[in-house]
Write a protein that holds these residues in place. Structure first.
Motif, short mmCIF file in Angstrom:
data_model
loop_
_atom_site.label_atom_id
_atom_site.label_comp_id
_atom_site.label_asym_id
_atom_site.label_seq_id
_atom_site.Cartn_x
_atom_site.Cartn_y
_atom_site.Cartn_z
N CYS A 248 -17.52 14.03 0.80
CA CYS A 248 -17.56 14.90 -0.39
C CYS A 248 -16.28 15.73 -0.49
O CYS A 248 -15.74 15.94 -1.58
N VAL B 2 -19.82 17.83 -6.71
CA VAL B 2 -19.97 16.48 -6.14
C VAL B 2 -21.45 16.17 -6.03
O VAL B 2 -22.21 16.95 -5.43
N THR C 175 -17.63 12.99 -8.84
CA THR C 175 -17.05 14.32 -9.06
C THR C 175 -17.02 14.70 -10.53
O THR C 175 -16.81 13.84 -11.40
N PRO D 137 -20.12 9.65 -3.67
CA PRO D 137 -19.87 10.94 -4.32
C PRO D 137 -19.24 10.77 -5.70
O PRO D 137 -18.27 10.05 -5.87
N PHE E 148 -27.34 16.55 -0.76
CA PHE E 148 -26.56 15.50 -1.43
C PHE E 148 -27.39 14.21 -1.54
O PHE E 148 -27.45 13.59 -2.60
#
Lengths: 557, 74
Positions: free
Chosen positions: A503, A539, A549, A547, A225
């Protein structure tokens, strides 16, 4: 502290079942391979102490024993989460090679007479679970990886990926006892760090008494991430059914051999919750147990007393393959499965895919590649993979693809000193902390936050509240103190769990419907709505690191 | 303290220390014997016991698992 810089072709982060299968494949294709694991790879990851089943169709003739039947079940049981085109490439295309890999390492799936012992559970149309003795699978895989020439850094936890010009080119981490800081430059990096456990309170209060490996804390998902990779299916919460008090694996063996769930009145109740009854999906078993307890028809137990002596012997043996200490638990609790009902409960929650054939985590394509060049994922940390069958197949597939990527790439130039220093300073900061917040306290507050706002029953205000709590926890980070490198590893684990939690919240808020029973139930949107939500929520981080989406539609025949 | 190491049987080979996936078992350098440094971080996986060549390790479940009181379903 000491610092060591190393160079390799393929860097594997996490030496569990997926990572070691990837490492062996990549090394056999001629690449230099380096494995980093926070434990010693002979006994690391979820299958460290053993495992007892591998899911496979074997094309022996019947309709249920085919690739088509497997893909049908996958599509039906994880509708809206599973990407069939990825499953075909990552699992179906690699299945034969995966079964051969077990033979190659000396841990065959076959019985001495050359046959497979197969059982049926979790909505399967036929007996796809091969029972086998996997108690030494990990040491044998580790030996094979070392023998083929993989370099291994045991007890080195990976903290972050190195990225140059948008391409992943290595990773950095530290030794969890000595503190040596490692900077590894690599042509490709493969994440195989498992799922995210310890996010939710354990019913006993012992956080490490969890169903899946407590060392698997979303490290790979969090670092992917941070590097810009997409996660998917992370809104789903997963639970299982366990012997009351001990979050042990083994439900599959019990169901597969014909055990029944009964309530306090002695009724077999699963027919009320799923047309397949005891052979329904795992989340339906969880739903059934919760339903009976909430209706005050407890206690709920597992009944094996009707099994014939041969079946009972097989069951008790295979339970010990899946969880080595489960027979000890029975003995110390005076539970005799031939005579007694065994009281059960639902386990702690974890972030996990909705079914046995679909995972959650780092979003992969048909090559096990992420959206970030140079970065691959396999096993339980990848969004399409779950259980041993996909750990092995995706490991082999990802190892091959990461190897091919490395072969086509010249050695990347080292990343800037500034990037390395930032990672090192961030990882080691809790050692210099002057506050009094321990990782235990941090983990406890995180677990309480998620239990309150992000349990199986969700509402927008509860999730907003959980998000606010995480913001508040962040303001305490400068008070966090690690006493040694072991503690430092635990602090980083909780930080990674917090990233995955954020997330989860964002994805669950975005999905304005309910799906897969207690995996994602929204009080404010209680129905499943395929017209709007048949697909994944992905995400990834926005420019501020928060985050972001998006909806990724999926189609099914 | 889930793994219990029988000191009379243990030879101090250190295999259990490497077997633990959770970094729970450490060697006491002065005594050349292993000890359970982080009992609450045990996963009860049994790796240490399986790998002990002297069969010096047994598993004893902690009180919180044996009693498992106060379990409230979601």
């Amino acid at each position: 502290m000491n610092e060591e810089r190393l160079q390799t072709d393929v860097l594997i982060v996490g030496g569990g079942a997926a990572g070691l299968n990837a490492a062996i494949t990549a090394r056999e294709s001629g690449q230099l391979v380096l494995i980093m694991d926070k434990a010693v790879i002979e006994r690391s990851g979820h299958s460290a102490g053993g495992i007892d089943h591998f899911c496979a169709y074997l094309e022996t003739g019947p309709d249920w024993d085919t690739r088509e039947a497997y893909l049908d079940l996958t599509a039906n049981s994880a509708r809206g989460a599973t990407d069939i085109s990825v499953v075909e490439k990552v699992y179906c295309e690699e299945l034969k090679g995966a079964i051969k890999r077990f033979d190659d390492i000396g841990c065959t799936l076959m019985r001495p007479d050359g046959s497979f012992f197969r059982t049926q559970s979790y909505g399967q149309p036929g007996p796809w679970y091969i029972n086998f003795n996997g108690k030494r699978m990990k040491p044998l895989l580790a030996k094979a990886a070392r023998d083929v020439g993989c370099r291994v850094l045991d007890r080195v936890v990976t903290g972050d990926l190195l990225v140059r010009d948008g391409e992943v080119c290595g990773a950095a981490g530290f030794h969890i006892r000595e503190g040596t800081f490692y900077v590894i430059h690599a042509k490709s990096v493969l994440l195989a760090t498992g799922g995210t456990n310890r996010l939710y309170q354990n019913p006993t209060g012992l956080s490490f008494n969890c169903w899946m490996c407590p060392a698997n804390t979303g490290d790979g998902e969090a670092m992917a991430f941070r590097a810009g990779a997409k996660l998917a299916n992370v809104e789903y919460l997963r639970m299982t059914v366990i012997p009351r008090g001990f979050s042990a694996a083994g439900l599959n063996a019990l169901v597969g051999m014909g055990a029944k769930l009964v309530n306090g009145r002695g009724e077999e109740f699963m027919g009320r919750y799923d047309p397949l009854g005891m052979k329904g999906p795992r989340y339906k078993l969880v739903q059934g147990v919760l339903g009976e307890l909430k209706a005050h028809r407890g206690p709920v137990s597992i009944d094996c007393r009707h099994l014939d002596p041969v079946g009972m012997r097989h069951l008790i043996t295979t339970l010990g393959y899946d969880k080595d200490t489960l027979p000890d638990f029975f003995a110390q609790k005076n539970i005799d499965l031939t005579k007694d009902l065994m009281e059960i409960a639902t386990s702690e929650g974890m972030q996990g895919g909705p079914s046995e054939v679909c995972g959650s985590g780092i979003k992969i394509n048909q090559d096990c590649a992420t959206n970030v060049p140079g970065l691959f994922a396999a096993g339980n940390s990848a969004d399409q993979c779950r259980c041993l069958h996909m750990a092995v197949t995706s490991g082999i597939h990802a190892g091959r693809m990461a190897s091919a990527y490395a072969r086509c790439r010249v050695n990347p130039a080292p990343v800037s000193d500034q990037q390395v220093n930032e990672i090192r300073d961030r990882l080691f900061a809790p050692l210099e902390g002057t506050g009094s917040v321990s990782w235990h306290e941090l983990e406890d507050v995180l677990q309480r936050t998620l239990a309150e706002g992000m349990g199986p029953v969700r509402s927008s205000w509860g999730m907003d509240k959980a998000w606010e709590n995480l913001d508040l926890i962040d303001t305490w980070k400068d008070q966090v103190k690690a006493g040694d490198y072991h503690d430092l590893c635990r602090v980083q684990e909780v930080y990674n769990m917090m990233t995955v939690a954020r997330c989860m919240i964002r994805a669950a808020l975005f999905r304005q419907e309910s799906r897969f029973g207690p995996c994602h139930y929204r009080l404010d949107f209680p129905e499943t709505d395929d017209s709007k939500w048949l697909g994944q929520i992905t995400v990834n981080r926005d420019q501020k690191g928060q985050p972001n989406t998006e909806f990724f539609p999926l189609t099914y025949d | 303290m889930p793994p219990v190491i029988e000191k009379d049987l243990c030879t101090g080979c250190g295999i259990c220390e490497d077997s633990c996936p959770l970094d729970v078992i450490y060697m006491n350098e002065e005594e050349s014997r292993p000890f359970i440094k982080y009992p609450e971080e045990c996963w009860h996986c049994g790796s240490c016991r399986q790998d002990c060549p002297e069969e010096a390790i047994t598993i004893r479940f902690p009180l919180r698992i044996m009693v498992s009181a106060g379990i409230i379903p979601y």
